[in-house]
Scaffold this active site. Structure first.
Site, short mmCIF file in Angstrom:
data_model
loop_
_atom_site.label_atom_id
_atom_site.label_comp_id
_atom_site.label_asym_id
_atom_site.label_seq_id
_atom_site.Cartn_x
_atom_site.Cartn_y
_atom_site.Cartn_z
N HIS A 28 1.02 -0.98 0.13
CA HIS A 28 -0.11 -0.06 -0.37
C HIS A 28 0.78 1.84 0.34
O HIS A 28 0.38 2.42 0.38
CB HIS A 28 -0.86 0.11 1.09
CG HIS A 28 -1.69 -0.83 1.19
ND1 HIS A 28 -3.69 -0.91 0.41
CD2 HIS A 28 -2.19 -2.31 2.07
CE1 HIS A 28 -3.89 -2.49 0.97
NE2 HIS A 28 -2.90 -2.79 1.40
N ILE A 83 0.42 7.25 0.22
CA ILE A 83 0.22 6.13 1.00
C ILE A 83 -1.25 5.60 0.40
O ILE A 83 -1.74 6.67 0.29
CB ILE A 83 0.73 6.28 2.23
CG1 ILE A 83 2.27 6.43 2.81
CG2 ILE A 83 -0.53 5.24 3.37
CD1 ILE A 83 1.91 6.61 4.39
N CYS A 84 -2.15 4.47 0.26
CA CYS A 84 -2.83 3.66 -0.15
C CYS A 84 -3.74 3.50 1.57
O CYS A 84 -3.79 2.62 1.46
CB CYS A 84 -2.98 2.86 -0.80
SG CYS A 84 -4.61 2.26 -1.26
N LEU A 85 -4.60 4.93 2.10
CA LEU A 85 -4.77 4.16 3.28
C LEU A 85 -5.80 5.21 3.61
O LEU A 85 -6.22 7.04 3.27
CB LEU A 85 -4.05 4.85 4.37
CG LEU A 85 -4.58 3.83 6.11
CD1 LEU A 85 -4.97 2.92 6.39
CD2 LEU A 85 -3.15 4.47 6.94
#
Length: 194
Positions: free
Chosen positions: A83, A90-92
């Site tokens: 992620h 950041i993939c969040l």
């Protein structure tokens, strides 16, 4: 503006006095501006990142806390994680659509620690090269979509849209991700619609 500064002062004190495990505020980063922080991070013991050191960059807009901070990894060592892109993005979901003014820098830090700690294999997202070449420098400018439990029909639909529409009109790059034991379908739109 005054409420944003008051909130940031409060969160700054909280991070200095009671930081999440493995995290410390880089004091030099807040000397010139309260709207940009660097948080030094150490990988949690017993995880794939144990002993590794990272830096998180937080940038706050004048709309904070109603608008989420821009958060990304920075510096020489960007964690290799499914992620986390090699440019530090950041993939969040709490950094975008799941943001709430009730969240704080500490809660974001804890989420990132948790994300890294639950990793079973160090690898980049499968679309890392393409994303890094085409994305905006500000990860908040990327339109992220998070889907849980997506049916095969929906997956086929997204892939069909990806192939059939011309890039200049609308381009969706879709990918599957396994996240914490559940299927997630994740898409981003690297170029604006015109």
């Amino acid at each position: 503006m005054a409420s944003m500064q008051k909130r940031l002062q409060k969160e700054l004190l909280a991070l200095q006095n009671d930081p999440p495990p493995g995290m410390t505020l880089n004091e030099k980063s807040v000397q010139n501006s309260i709207t940009q922080w660097i948080v030094d991070m150490e990988g949690a013991p017993g995880t794939l990142y144990e002993g590794e050191k990272f830096q998180l960059l937080f940038k706050f807009s004048s709309r904070y806390p109603f608008d989420s901070p821009q958060v990304m990894f920075t510096g020489e060592n960007i964690p290799i994680h499914p992620h986390v892109y090699s440019n530090g993005h950041i993939c969040l979901s709490i950094l975008t659509e799941d943001w709430s003014p009730a969240l704080s820098v500490q809660s974001v830090c804890l989420s990132i620690i948790s994300m890294l700690s639950s990793c079973k294999e160090k690898r980049r997202p499968p679309d890392n090269s393409f994303y890094v070449r085409t994305c905006n420098k500000n990860p908040k400018k990327t339109k992220w979509w998070y889907h849980g439990g997506v049916s095969e029909d929906l997956k086929r639909h997204h892939l069909r849209v990806n192939r059939e529409l011309p890039v200049r009109k609308h381009y969706l790059y879709c990918r599957k991700m396994l996240g914490l034991g559940t299927f997630q379908y994740f898409c981003y739109e690297p170029w604006p619609r015109w």
